[in-house]
Design an enzyme around this catalytic site. Structure first.
Site, mmCIF file in Angstrom:
data_model
loop_
_atom_site.group_PDB
_atom_site.id
_atom_site.type_symbol
_atom_site.label_atom_id
_atom_site.label_comp_id
_atom_site.label_asym_id
_atom_site.label_seq_id
_atom_site.Cartn_x
_atom_site.Cartn_y
_atom_site.Cartn_z
ATOM 1 N N VAL A 118 -13.292 2.977 13.812
ATOM 2 C CA VAL A 118 -12.293 2.190 14.562
ATOM 3 C C VAL A 118 -13.036 1.232 15.483
ATOM 4 C CG1 VAL A 118 -10.309 2.228 16.112
ATOM 5 C CG2 VAL A 118 -10.645 4.091 14.449
ATOM 6 N N LYS A 139 -5.353 -3.425 18.616
ATOM 7 C CA LYS A 139 -4.070 -3.487 17.907
ATOM 8 C C LYS A 139 -3.341 -2.151 17.975
ATOM 9 C CE LYS A 139 -5.461 -7.208 14.813
ATOM 10 N NZ LYS A 139 -5.730 -7.669 13.444
ATOM 11 N N GLY A 156 7.514 7.259 -8.328
ATOM 12 C CA GLY A 156 7.744 5.897 -8.793
ATOM 13 C C GLY A 156 7.376 5.689 -10.243
ATOM 14 N N ASP A 157 6.372 6.437 -10.726
ATOM 15 C CA ASP A 157 5.959 6.338 -12.120
ATOM 16 C C ASP A 157 5.308 7.652 -12.529
ATOM 17 O OD1 ASP A 157 3.524 6.291 -10.849
ATOM 18 O OD2 ASP A 157 3.077 4.202 -11.315
ATOM 19 N N ASP A 175 1.846 9.411 -14.006
ATOM 20 C CA ASP A 175 0.406 9.165 -14.095
ATOM 21 C C ASP A 175 -0.268 10.404 -14.657
ATOM 22 O OD1 ASP A 175 -2.116 8.176 -13.815
ATOM 23 O OD2 ASP A 175 -2.168 8.266 -11.632
ATOM 24 N N ASP A 205 1.515 5.884 -17.331
ATOM 25 C CA ASP A 205 0.103 5.634 -17.603
ATOM 26 C C ASP A 205 -0.534 6.933 -18.066
ATOM 27 O OD1 ASP A 205 0.445 3.056 -16.695
ATOM 28 O OD2 ASP A 205 -0.488 3.410 -14.744
#
Length: 330
Positions: A65, A72, A189-190, A192, A251
């Site tokens: 860091v 920030k 989401g998919d 793998d 995939d």
């Protein structure tokens, strides 16, 4: 809360997500890989911190860091946001690019080109398919389906189907679905998957296309409906488990048997967990990636891969506390 869960919980997850969003912006829109990696390194370090970070000064003391990132973080802690983040989210161009990249096959660079050609939405894309590649057209065709989350129960059935078909073809095949599914997510989401074959190793070249053999069988039974790409070791495509269900992104990657467990560890994730474990491996004198675990000599040269017979063995060799897949989101 049990002592075990308290050890694995990331109490600074909102800070990590904030940094990763800034990092993804630098990678996708500014092509600044250096800053992208700096944000990811900081997020990985913060994810390991056992207590809630309360100030810029405290963040600055952590490995990875720097001054600017800690500043920030200080603003984020005081306000719950950051001017740079708000600017990113309000930008018309950034929002358009973010929407266009929801279409599978369209990355930030392509989205930027489309934006310059006047494309502002998914609907605009449907009227300008001539600007897309064949893969991107498939992504647009199944856009609505790909946006839908895949229930865990459906992935489990697809995994069982692929395993059954591959082992029927040759009992030496092994398959496991990784990613967030293996980490216990209720929706993904998919899909793998990692595929291996007991007779396929990294030190024994073969002209037998073990992956293509399985893909051909899955096409025959209509589980695979579209092929986006198919090479010796990786397949990207579309599947549908039943006619009344959505089309899904899938995939499948072929991995040599001797690299299988390192591959399972890597492709299970999460990204931050992998970063932390790789950093720990270096501290212990090893280098770890999706292919192998290797000892590193004093002059920094990796040695021969350690023979691995289970995923847990990797943790044991590195003296790293074992975490079940469901504990690896941080």
């Amino acid at each position: 809360m049990s002592s075990e869960s308290s050890k694995t919980e990331n109490v600074n997850k909102d800070i990590c997500n904030f940094l990763l969003e800034l990092g993804n912006y630098e990678r996708d829109y500014n092509r600044d890989i250096h800053r992208y990696n700096a944000y990811r390194k900081a997020a990985a370090s913060i994810a390991k911190h056992p207590t809630r970070i309360s100030s810029e000064k405290e963040a600055r003391q952590l490995y990875g860091v720097g001054v600017k990132i800690s500043q920030k973080i200080g603003i984020f802690l005081r306000t719950g946001t950051h001017p740079q983040l708000e600017e990113i989210r309000k930008s018309d161009k950034n929002n358009v690019i973010k929407e266009l990249t929801r279409v599978f096959g369209i990355g930030p660079a392509k989205a930027d080109i489309l934006y310059k050609k006047g494309i502002r939405s998914i609907d605009d894309l449907k009227d300008h398919k001539d600007l897309l590649t064949s893969h991107q057209i498939i992504g647009l065709k199944y856009f609505d389906d790909f946006e839908k989350r895949i229930p865990r129960s459906e992935i489990k059935q697809i995994e069982a189907k692929i395993r059954k078909i591959s082992k029927k073809r040759d009992n030496n095949y092994n398959l496991i679905i990784c990613g967030s599914y293996r980490r216990g997510a209720e929706t993904c989401g998919d899909i793998d998957g990692l595929l291996t074959h007991n007779k396929f190793t990294s030190n024994k070249p073969t002209d037998k296309n073990y992956l293509n053999i399985v893909i051909q069988e899955l096409v025959k039974i209509n589980l695979i409906t579209d092929t986006l790409s198919l090479g010796f070791s990786k397949f990207m495509g579309v599947c549908q488990f039943r006619k009344n269900l959505p089309y899904r992104r899938i995939d499948l990657r072929l991995i040599p048997k001797d690299q299988y467990y390192c591959g399972i560890l890597y492709f299970t994730g999460s990204d931050i967990f992998n970063q932390n474990m790789r950093a720990h491996a270096l501290e212990k004198g090893y280098t770890l990636n999706e292919y192998s675990l290797r000892p590193v000599s004093k002059n920094g040269v990796p040695g021969k891969p350690v023979r691995i017979s289970s995923e847990k063995q990797i943790f044991d060799i590195l003296n790293y506390p074992y975490k079940k897949p469901s504990e690896r989101d941080n």
